[in-house]
Structures are given as C-alpha cells and as structure tokens.
Design a protein around this motif. Structure first.
Motif, PDB file in Angstrom:
ATOM      1  N   TYR A 174      59.415 -39.193 -63.945  1.00 20.29           N
ATOM      2  CA  TYR A 174      58.532 -38.061 -63.988  1.00 20.29           C
ATOM      3  C   TYR A 174      58.363 -37.788 -65.335  1.00 20.29           C
ATOM      4  O   TYR A 174      59.308 -38.114 -66.450  1.00 20.29           O
ATOM      5  N   ARG A 175      57.167 -37.244 -65.728  1.00 19.02           N
ATOM      6  CA  ARG A 175      57.267 -36.784 -67.103  1.00 19.02           C
ATOM      7  C   ARG A 175      56.706 -35.386 -67.066  1.00 19.02           C
ATOM      8  O   ARG A 175      55.879 -34.703 -65.995  1.00 19.02           O
ATOM      9  N   GLN A 176      57.223 -34.537 -67.808  1.00 21.79           N
ATOM     10  CA  GLN A 176      57.296 -33.273 -68.007  1.00 21.79           C
ATOM     11  C   GLN A 176      56.840 -32.546 -69.370  1.00 21.79           C
ATOM     12  O   GLN A 176      57.546 -32.642 -70.397  1.00 21.79           O
ATOM     13  N   LEU A 181      55.048 -40.473 -62.430  1.00 27.55           N
ATOM     14  CA  LEU A 181      54.609 -41.719 -63.101  1.00 27.55           C
ATOM     15  C   LEU A 181      54.741 -43.091 -62.188  1.00 27.55           C
ATOM     16  O   LEU A 181      53.726 -43.786 -61.969  1.00 27.55           O
ATOM     17  N   ILE A 182      56.178 -43.166 -61.746  1.00 29.70           N
ATOM     18  CA  ILE A 182      56.187 -44.512 -60.949  1.00 29.70           C
ATOM     19  C   ILE A 182      57.388 -44.143 -60.127  1.00 29.70           C
ATOM     20  O   ILE A 182      58.090 -43.573 -60.338  1.00 29.70           O
ATOM     21  N   ASP A 228      54.593 -47.908 -56.118  1.00 33.97           N
ATOM     22  CA  ASP A 228      53.518 -47.072 -56.567  1.00 33.97           C
ATOM     23  C   ASP A 228      53.856 -46.717 -57.910  1.00 33.97           C
ATOM     24  O   ASP A 228      54.752 -46.149 -58.437  1.00 33.97           O
ATOM     25  N   LYS A 229      52.720 -47.238 -58.750  1.00 26.80           N
ATOM     26  CA  LYS A 229      52.524 -47.082 -60.227  1.00 26.80           C
ATOM     27  C   LYS A 229      51.496 -46.082 -60.655  1.00 26.80           C
ATOM     28  O   LYS A 229      50.874 -46.139 -61.589  1.00 26.80           O
ATOM     29  N   SER A 230      50.990 -45.433 -59.936  1.00 28.34           N
ATOM     30  CA  SER A 230      49.637 -44.606 -59.619  1.00 28.34           C
ATOM     31  C   SER A 230      49.670 -43.593 -61.104  1.00 28.34           C
ATOM     32  O   SER A 230      48.565 -43.134 -61.280  1.00 28.34           O
ATOM     33  N   GLY A 231      50.734 -43.249 -61.273  1.00 28.95           N
ATOM     34  CA  GLY A 231      50.981 -42.194 -62.168  1.00 28.95           C
ATOM     35  C   GLY A 231      51.063 -42.773 -63.689  1.00 28.95           C
ATOM     36  O   GLY A 231      51.060 -41.863 -64.553  1.00 28.95           O
ATOM     37  N   ARG A 268      49.521 -48.678 -71.783  1.00 26.36           N
ATOM     38  CA  ARG A 268      50.970 -48.719 -72.723  1.00 26.36           C
ATOM     39  C   ARG A 268      52.222 -48.295 -72.087  1.00 26.36           C
ATOM     40  O   ARG A 268      53.084 -48.596 -72.589  1.00 26.36           O
ATOM     41  N   PHE A 269      52.158 -47.790 -70.751  1.00 20.16           N
ATOM     42  CA  PHE A 269      53.387 -47.566 -70.107  1.00 20.16           C
ATOM     43  C   PHE A 269      53.708 -48.661 -69.244  1.00 20.16           C
ATOM     44  O   PHE A 269      52.819 -49.254 -68.443  1.00 20.16           O
TER      45      PHE A 269
END
Lengths: 112, 113
Positions: B35-37, B46-47, B56-59, B64-65
């Motif tokens: 997650y990113r905050q 994120l993933i 699930d990589k939808s986030g 670049r990630f």
C-alpha cells in the motif's frame, strides 16, 4: 476508488467520552476489520468481524456490522488520550481471492 | 508488527533515480500486500500477492512501478525514474488466509527530492 469510507474524517472529544466512527462500503464482503495507526506508520489490527456476525466486543471496543446497509461502526468507550490515532476500516471481498481494501480513515483526537 | 520487516525505514532519493523497497515477512503468510500512503491520506492499494503470483496489480500507478515476490516470502517493490509525487510511506502487509487479520510492517518513508 476506495472500498470503504469512514466518517467523520476527524473527531475531537474529551477524555472519558465515547467515540463512534462509521464505515460504509460498496460490495459484498467476507469480513470487515478495523485498524489503528499512530504517527503515520504501521497499522495495528484491532478487531475483525465476519459477514455473518452483527456485533463484536474487545475490551473498550465495540464493533457492529449491518450488511444490509453495507456499514459498520466502531465505538471506543471511556476514551483515553492514548486512543488518539487514525482509525481505518478494511474490507475483504467475498468470492475469489481475499483483497483487503482500506478506507480513508478517521482521525481521532482525545483531549486530556 | 508481528514480524514484518521493511527496509529501508527511510529513503531519500534524487528525482530520476530508481529505488527498491523490501518487505521481509515471517513465514506462513500466503497473502502479501503493498500500500502507499501520502501524508495525511488513506491507504492506496498497489498490488496483492498470493504466494509468488500477483493476481491483482491494478493499483500500481504507472509502468515505473513493479513488484515481485520470491519463495512465497520476501517481496520487493521497485520504482524506476522516481518522481516527486512518488514521495509517500510505502506499507507492506501480510495475512494468512481469509478471515484473518493483516500484519503490517512499519513502512518505508520515501522522499524524492
């Protein structure tokens, strides 16, 4: 978009009072969890309630779940200054793999 | 908490450089999340890994990630050509199965200058 949305976004209460935070979500869930975050770093798990449960207690915490309204509430009784933190709800969707999605959080301030 | 170690704790990098963030969980947790905050914000998914695969990589915000997980354990999140908007706390979490809690690391605070 976020699965869960907490309200209020911020809450300020006096020590000793009760604090109630709400969470709404959009899809069918397997379970709902509440977490606490201090100082913007790691989250600590507080309580998990399954979709077939309606209420759960843990110490001063009480969580309710209403699947018909797709909502949950977290009640902290007899609040303490140390309860000051951000509180997040998280849902794990039913069906398929478990993906835990977090809401935007409620910032609770307990004033001594 | 509960044996999820993230490194580095803090990382300052220059814009355009690549960074690699590491999550080292205790064994036995099949599900792993990144997650990113951003400051004062909620957690952005994120993933998700189940074992070594990522259903699930939808986030992930952009190409670049990227992230990988090996041995059903350690995971690395790589950000290439970092931008200032990548500055955030990156949190890793693991869980055993459905109906179990997630255990979080303390996160990596990334600052891109």
């Amino acid at each position: 978009s976020q699965q869960g949305e907490e309200d209020p976004q911020a809450l300020s209460i006096q020590e000793g009072e009760n604090a109630t935070m709400n969470c709404s979500y959009k899809t069918s869930i397997n379970n709902l969890q509440w977490y606490r975050q201090n100082s913007g770093r790691g989250l600590v798990h507080l309580i998990l309630i399954r979709s077939n449960e309606r209420e759960k207690h843990s110490g001063r915490l009480r969580v309710t779940l209403d699947t018909s309204k797709k909502s949950s509430s977290l009640l902290i009784t007899a609040s303490r200054a140390a309860d000051t933190a951000s509180y997040f709800c998280a849902t794990a969707r039913s069906g398929g793999y478990q993906k835990v999605t977090f809401g935007t959080g409620t910032k609770l301030q307990v004033i001594p | 908490g509960a044996g999820v170690s993230q490194s580095p704790s803090n990382k300052v990098t220059e814009k355009g450089k690549d960074v690699e963030l590491r999550c080292d969980p205790i064994s036995g947790h099949t599900a792993l999340y990144w997650y990113r905050q951003s400051l004062g914000q909620g957690l952005e998914f994120l993933i998700y890994f189940q074992g070594n695969s990522a259903p699930d990589k939808s986030g992930l915000p952009s190409d670049r990630f990227s992230a990988e997980r090996t041995g059903g354990s350690v995971s690395t999140l790589t950000i290439q050509r970092t931008q200032q908007e990548d500055s955030a706390v990156y949190l890793c979490a693991v869980s055993g199965s459905q109906n179990t809690e997630a255990f979080f690391g303390q996160g990596t605070r990334l600052t891109v200058v």
